[in-house]
Design an enzyme around this catalytic site. Structure first.
Site: not given
Length: 310
Positions: A149-151
């Protein structure tokens, strides 16, 4: 010194989750194009984040070594030699939110990932990651993230507890047997009927941003769940898995995520001193209104509670 097991004592909670600075060894091997350069010139030219004087002092003090030996600043490196840089590492802080374990099985752990925390060691982050925090606070190691997942994205994260299980998930994902569901809060009244965006996505690594243009094929299905006339809650089902796919597809359709500064359109005022720095930096940044709620595959399904804003 190459890797220190994260521990509870490594973290300080003060307006964010901070990591106590620690020493870390970065290892690299001399590339052919570096051969013949002095050790100081090599670092000054290839790693521009620090002043030249720092590298001179680092070599003299033994913080930078070649093949495990202290060398003079005039030393010329040769191909394939091992360079070690013993660095006092300062990690950026993240939001002071827990990584909540949702389900713990023999081969799989699922967690609710908070926004701003990277999944695994990368870039400036090592201990301030989901993998590092789970090892420090729950004693869970080793772990193999099944997906990323993106940060700034929150929600369900699946981690295998052994390489064989991770490979099993990987094969199912590559075969298109895994379904993913996210929820997003977007600007505007999203259409009531299902929307399918089938538009190529191209990611610019230098700019850290994707665009809808010549790139890799990408498809996302969207379904409105609710709206208050100003914002809408949208269920997002990415069929492919391109970088920032949901974010850029929503922008492309005209309904960007309501707090996604990277993909919102702003009028830049040439006099305003804030306009060049629209995106917030550091631990005070806001989590993206994009949340992973469900992953499912052949004979398995994992879910995560919805966020407060959904």
């Amino acid at each position: 010194i190459v890797w220190q097991t994260p521990a509870n004592s490594d973290y300080i909670f003060r307006n964010g989750r901070h990591v106590r600075p620690y020493y870390f060894e970065f290892i690299s091997h001399v590339k052919n194009r570096w051969a013949g350069k002095t050790i100081v010139d090599l670092f000054a030219e290839e790693f521009k984040g620090r002043p030249y004087e720092y590298y001179v002092n680092a070599v003299k003090s033994g913080r930078i070594q070649v093949d495990g030996q202290i060398v003079p600043v005039s030393f010329q490196v040769q191909s394939s030699q091992k360079i070690s840089h013993f660095l006092h590492r300062h990690e950026p802080p993240v939001m002071a939110l827990d990584v909540t374990v949702l389900q713990e099985e023999t081969d799989v752990v699922t967690v609710s990932k908070p926004a701003s925390v990277p999944v695994h060691p990368c870039g400036q982050y090592r201990k301030n990651t989901v993998v590092g925090i789970l090892q420090a606070e729950h004693g869970l190691a080793p772990l193999f993230p099944v997906h990323r997942l993106d940060r700034l994205v929150s929600g369900l994260l699946i981690l295998a507890r052994n390489p064989a299980k991770a490979d099993c998930f990987r094969q199912q994902i590559e075969a298109g047997k895994v379904q993913k569901e996210y929820v997003a809060k977007v600007i505007g009244v999203f259409p009531e009927e299902e929307q399918i965006v089938d538009a190529n996505v191209s990611y610019n690594a230098r700019g850290g941003k994707s665009s809808v243009e010549r790139g890799k094929p990408a498809c996302t299905k969207f379904l409105r769940m609710d709206t208050n006339g100003t914002h809408s809650i949208v269920l997002c089902k990415p069929i492919t898995g391109r970088t920032h796919q949901i974010r850029v597809h929503l922008q492309h359709r005209g309904y960007p995520i309501a707090n996604d500064l990277l993909y919102l359109s702003f009028r830049i005022d040439p006099v305003c001193t804030n306009c060049p720095h629209l995106a917030p930096k550091g631990y005070d940044e806001e989590g993206l209104w994009l949340h992973c709620v469900r992953y499912s595959g052949p004979n398995w399904s994992y879910e995560c509670p919805y966020p407060d804003w959904a």
